[in-house]
Design an enzyme around this catalytic site. Structure first.
Site, PDB file in Angstrom:
ATOM      1  N   ASP A   1      46.395  36.630  36.862  1.00 21.70           N
ATOM      2  CA  ASP A   1      46.053  37.391  37.994  1.00 21.70           C
ATOM      3  C   ASP A   1      44.434  37.520  37.843  1.00 21.70           C
ATOM      4  O   ASP A   1      43.799  37.889  36.842  1.00 21.70           O
ATOM      5  CB  ASP A   1      46.687  38.781  37.484  1.00 21.70           C
TER       6      ASP A   1
ATOM      7  N   ASP B   1      45.792  36.161  44.887  1.00 20.70           N
ATOM      8  CA  ASP B   1      44.988  36.201  43.520  1.00 20.70           C
ATOM      9  C   ASP B   1      45.860  36.282  42.211  1.00 20.70           C
ATOM     10  O   ASP B   1      45.605  36.633  41.395  1.00 20.70           O
ATOM     11  CB  ASP B   1      44.490  37.805  43.558  1.00 20.70           C
ATOM     12  N   GLU B   2      47.280  35.510  42.766  1.00 23.33           N
ATOM     13  CA  GLU B   2      48.179  35.637  41.371  1.00 23.33           C
ATOM     14  C   GLU B   2      48.982  34.532  41.633  1.00 23.33           C
ATOM     15  O   GLU B   2      49.217  33.989  42.628  1.00 23.33           O
ATOM     16  CB  GLU B   2      48.757  36.910  41.378  1.00 23.33           C
TER      17      GLU B   2
END
Length: 343
Positions: free
Chosen positions: A9, A106-107
């Protein structure tokens, strides 16, 4: 060697991208959202850690953020910049050779066969940092649930392992709201049943839970509280389930003829997004936020999948017609949903 699931993350991703573009902002409270003007209506897309210390968080009205942190720097959201940076991050992650499942900007989940998952996590963090200058946190678990919860303990810029053996020692006494998928409303309903901690939820009666939350959600909540979940990670490309557009009006719209015009305009924008995806829409959803802040949605299933602007526009209007409340409108949104790619 064991197979470990790692959840990667990016830390304060949007804010971090903006700091890369504006290095002079490093260390200052930063809020990104709307067109960057806190005097206007809009919500926070993200806040830097410095701003979060003042109670600013995603989804907070921009005006409230300005009151809580008057010294913050406010910037407009730049979707293209975030998508471009995300692509660089995920390319760097895949270069390491592990099975990687991208979850969004974002992950991502990573599956790795190793006797030292912390070493893999550190390698991931270092590689992303070298390629993009961005910090990340990595949660390690035996399944996806454990790994993703572990990431909350890894932040910022750290590594944390959570397993079946350590699950209750770490989480057992914590409130149910710290579990993924348990929001404030669900936490309140659980409290009404006398369930306040993760351990209490883990031991809850399945029949009672099914009766209160439904035959699917009830047992799932108990399963989650026990740290049980899928360990499958797929390298198939991440495919968005929908595309949406919305607008917050600086002055409430009272004329519903104008509301219809705005819905059609948003539907046209969404149609262009659908065409770019090269995947037809199967359902159109309209979101209306009335003054002061009550939000509801209605959807319209399409007769057949389509990327036709006229059809999508008419479906959006049909969804809008399902709203019986004609109070002034402060926000409108239109979302096009795609068919399940597995079907």
């Amino acid at each position: 060697m064991a197979t470990w699931i790692l959840h990667v993350d990016l830390d304060q991703f949007i804010a971090a991208v903006e700091v890369l573009r504006h290095p002079e902002l490093r260390g200052r409270p930063l809020v990104v959202g709307g067109d960057g003007d806190p005097a206007k209506r809009g919500v926070v897309a993200t806040a830097s850690y410095e701003a979060r210390q003042h109670g600013v968080h995603s989804g907070l009205p921009m005006r409230t953020a300005a009151r809580r942190c008057p010294d913050a720097v406010f910037l407009p959201a730049d979707r293209d910049a975030y998508e471009a940076t995300s692509a660089r991050v995920m390319t760097a992650l895949r270069e390491l050779g592990y099975v990687t499942e991208v979850l969004g900007w974002d992950e991502a989940f990573v599956a790795a066969e190793t006797d030292d998952p912390e070493a893999v996590a550190r390698r991931i963090r270092q590689h992303i940092k070298a390629a993009t200058q961005l910090d990340s946190s990595v949660g390690i678990g035996e399944n996806r649930i454990q790994a993703k919860v572990a990431t909350t303990f890894a932040k910022p810029a750290g590594v944390f392992r959570l397993t079946g053996q350590t699950w209750f020692s770490v989480l057992g006494a914590r409130p149910t709201g710290e579990l993924l998928g348990v929001g404030a409303k669900t936490e309140h309903k659980l409290a009404e049943l006398g369930i306040g901690t993760v351990a209490e939820l883990a031991g809850a009666d399945l029949a009672v839970m099914a009766g209160r939350f439904g035959p699917t959600i009830g047992p799932w909540l108990v399963q989650t509280a026990n740290g049980l979940g899928s360990a499958e990670v797929t390298a198939e490309p991440w495919v968005p389930r929908s595309r949406s557009r919305e607008i917050t009006f600086q002055r409430n719209i009272e004329d519903w003829a104008q509301v219809r015009e705005e819905v059609l305009r948003l539907a046209a924008q969404v149609t262009r997004d659908v065409a770019a995806e090269q995947r037809p829409a199967v359902r159109i959803v309209v979101k209306v936020r009335h003054a002061p802040f009550f939000t509801s949605t209605h959807g319209q299933t399409l007769a057949e999948p389509t990327s036709d602007e006229a059809v999508i526009g008419q479906a959006a209007l049909a969804a809008l017609d399902k709203f019986t409340d004609r109070r002034p409108v402060r926000l409108l949104g239109v979302r096009a949903e795609f068919a399940d790619p597995e079907r």
